[in-house]
Design an enzyme around this catalytic site. Sequence first.
Site, mmCIF file in Angstrom:
data_model
loop_
_atom_site.group_PDB
_atom_site.id
_atom_site.type_symbol
_atom_site.label_atom_id
_atom_site.label_comp_id
_atom_site.label_asym_id
_atom_site.label_seq_id
_atom_site.Cartn_x
_atom_site.Cartn_y
_atom_site.Cartn_z
ATOM 1 N N SER A 234 34.187 37.001 41.015
ATOM 2 C CA SER A 234 33.146 37.385 40.096
ATOM 3 C C SER A 234 33.575 37.426 38.634
ATOM 4 C CB SER A 234 32.639 38.779 40.480
ATOM 5 O OG SER A 234 33.638 39.755 40.251
ATOM 6 N N SER B 282 38.075 38.725 43.170
ATOM 7 C CA SER B 282 37.311 38.459 41.950
ATOM 8 C C SER B 282 38.147 38.253 40.694
ATOM 9 C CB SER B 282 36.313 39.590 41.694
ATOM 10 O OG SER B 282 35.181 39.418 42.500
ATOM 11 N N LYS C 128 35.365 42.226 30.822
ATOM 12 C CA LYS C 128 34.361 41.925 31.848
ATOM 13 C C LYS C 128 33.237 42.961 31.765
ATOM 14 C CE LYS C 128 33.972 41.084 36.870
ATOM 15 N NZ LYS C 128 34.641 41.191 38.177
#
Lengths: 487, 489
Positions: free
Chosen positions: A155, A179, A78
């Site tokens: 997210s 997330s 990420k």
Amino acid sequence: MSDLLKFDLLSASIALKNKEFSSLELTNAYFEAIEQTSALGAYLEILKDRSMDMAKASDKNIKNGTARPLEGLPIGVKDMFCTKDVKTTASSKILENFYPTYESTVTQNLWDDGAVMLGKLSCDEFAMGSSNETAAKGNVVNPWLKNRKMSPGGSSGGSASAVAARSALAATGTDTGGSIRQPAAFCGITGLKPTYGRCSRWGIVAFSSSLDQAGPLTRTVSDAALMLNSMAGHDKKDSTSANLEMPDLMNYLDKGIRGKKIGIPKEYTQDGISDDIVSFYEKSINWLKDSGAEIVPVSLPHTKYALPVYYIIAPAEASSNLARYDGVRYGKRNEAASLDEMYETTRGNGFGDEVKRRIMIGTYVLSSGYYDAYYLKAQKVRRLIKEDFDNVFEEVDYILTPSTPTTSFELGKKQDPLTMYLNDIFTVPASLAGLPGISLPVGLDKSGLPIGIQLIANSFDEPGLISTARVLERSAEFNFIADGAAK
Amino acid sequence: MNESINLKPGQINGETGIWEMVIGLEIHAQISSKSKLFSGAAASFGAEANSNVSLVDAAMPGMLPVINEFCVEQAVKTGLALNAKINNVSIFDRKNYFYADLPQGYQISQFTKPIVGEGEIIIDLDDGLQTIIGIERLHLEQDAGKSLHDQHPSKSYIDLNRTGVALMEIVSKPDIRSPQEAGAYVKKIRSILRYVGACDGNMEEGSLRADCNVSVRKSGEEFGTRCEIKNLNSVRFIIQAIQSEAERQVEILEEGGNINQETRLFDTSTGETRSMRSKEDAHDYRYFPDPDLLPLEFSDSWVQKIRETLPELPDLLKKRLVNDFGITPYDASILVEEKDYVDFYQKAANGKDGKLTANWMITELFGALKKENISLSNSPISPEKLGQLIALISDGTISGKIAKDVFAEMMKSKKSPSNIVKEKGLEQVSDDTEILKLIDKVISENEDKVKDYLGGKDKLFGFFVGQVMKLSQGKANPGIVNKLLKEKL
């Protein structure tokens, strides 16, 4: 479909050690998959040369019998994790050309254990969002019902989309209010948020320091265990990292749950939750019961305050954490005549709407005259929420809840921020209490979208969380593959 | 104005009567630590710009602060030396504001729960009086960087070397009533800091700076509105700034005006303060607990261990000097001002006349060093040699007057006093026959004056003593000269 993509993290690691194929072959297969699924927009950076070098080095280690736990396994990262000499933007324009000179502790742990880095994965800007729509470089698409362009959640939307689309064997995520778990639920994969303090936050772009926690997004519960084994650990560079040895989670895959008590909180079945999810939630309860667990109705009375508390504390911390992005030392700068103007234009142009909204909310709740009514009160209620969990964990071992109130939604159908925030209603309480939680897929809804169920454990009981999740996983037999996955 | 009123220090005689000052000080003391409060970067002074900057100091994304335990120890040590309450649990807060030399966009400080709570110290005033000043708190915080505005016509340069350096902010209660007390307070704090080794107290290098809160009131009235004078870096400026600020406030109040609560700067060239920012422009710092740091917690036994490492502190040391060496409290207070002084003194006075040693050290040695602009640590006269000189005076080898010449020679040549005395033949003449010879000579050369003396002009006795001493080139023992002269005349 390349046969190699069928292997999950654990089976691929065994196959590599048995020399059924090489890391280079496996990594190559993933690059083909990345190319094939590029329309999903999961990757921000693709590191072909670097990963080929890493794969070759891994093959050498395997050949020499010095393979490490994640040797030769290609994974995605990420974009919230700072990666040395690799562009790290947190999906924000304000960091559009930022190349860290350092590697985050968690990713360093992964490379030290032999993992191969495929590239950087998109996310909501500064991890603020639940649909991956706030990313500066645009939407990421969920590989499920690919023609309808569904949201992968957020997210960690890029991470979830890539793992579901089989363009990464596994991926790292960060979870502040859901997330990891919400996008895992939307994309039909497993996402584990460890106990706060389990993984070092050093080198992870900070959103909300008292909540941020790194974790794995994987195809299976076993994969999550294998990956978290490497990610976790005490780090002197993070004062909030727990100085606590984590047991080898691979020893807990098949411990079962006989005699364990599973709490079913009454506050988590509310209006607005989709019928299909309710039905799979009930199925999940029965599966656990059938596997020898005792089902216990429990109450977490302050649950309804979790979301408002979260949307005070997280923006408050974010408003301060994001003050460093001022265009002075790194990242994007808009030149201007005065220092104040430079700040204004740099931050005005560099941050997206959702980030600005949270900076403003956070600044407001910390302002003199409002601090007591908002921030201080939120901290007090946060303590009450934690106490709710403490009380319940006196009675039960694990808590079972839906991961999200709905399955994925279509991208671009502009939702107002409040509706968007409701996505995290089931994941936020455990975040506020710092507890570990895992979301795993248990079925599909009528339209064919994955449904995720969440298990919450007491602090630092990741081993028990894994054992319980494995039972649920085996009962659910979720063997579906997204139609948009690499073939 | 009534010129005959005898004003005390800190009082201002206005048109409407006598005003008094109410003063509180915030002292920022840089902790003598090799590395910064939350990062491993060096905290040294004078390094090349931006060379002592870690990733944490530059606030790179994802960087986290880790507390420097040495700094915590120094704060606790200082707290104990200030007779203050040590808080076993304290919290770091973020003080948020934007400035180019503050990379994080916030300063890590302690707001609601500082590491050290209330305490008090005794200060010594010039007239030998003492007074007690309360300490409100001591907390740990990061320093900011430095903005250089004079390097480029339109741009400012930023040096982050200071960013994150550990400071202790020591806040006094508003107990100070005159600029002189403020000066004595700063000197006392500096002295304590140096004794415990927590801060070098070097005001020129900025290791010690003070913000002064000043207000005025008529005696017995409530506190007036205060102004804060920022960043004063010498005792002299502190005294000047407070005096000038208090006079400014009195003038405004007597003209029927109001004091605006504001932050002011002291202009060293004009000797006056000027407005920096008003209360309306004051920052809203949005303090909140720093989520990157756990509360600072330690046990009583750990505090006790620190207490055991404390050196003898100035107040007790002063009492001991008075008792052990028989010196005056005033001399003792000068000697304990600096640890250097007292160490030097104790070596020099060892086995000697303590009072005489104190006189010589404070008057002669300090005077000479000041004239030459040399620090005591670089003194050409070692404590041992000063002690030898005292011994020579005490045993009558040389007179006090000759000793001054020997001292001057010692300053120049670094030779031992006994060598100088020997080389130059300066031993005191105490032999009666030698002295009688000189007396006879003086009498024979001044017969008319002898007549006058015998005729009743008693005052002439001094003249004869002077002449004998002169003839002996100052070496004659003045006591014996006196005695023999009386007999002879």
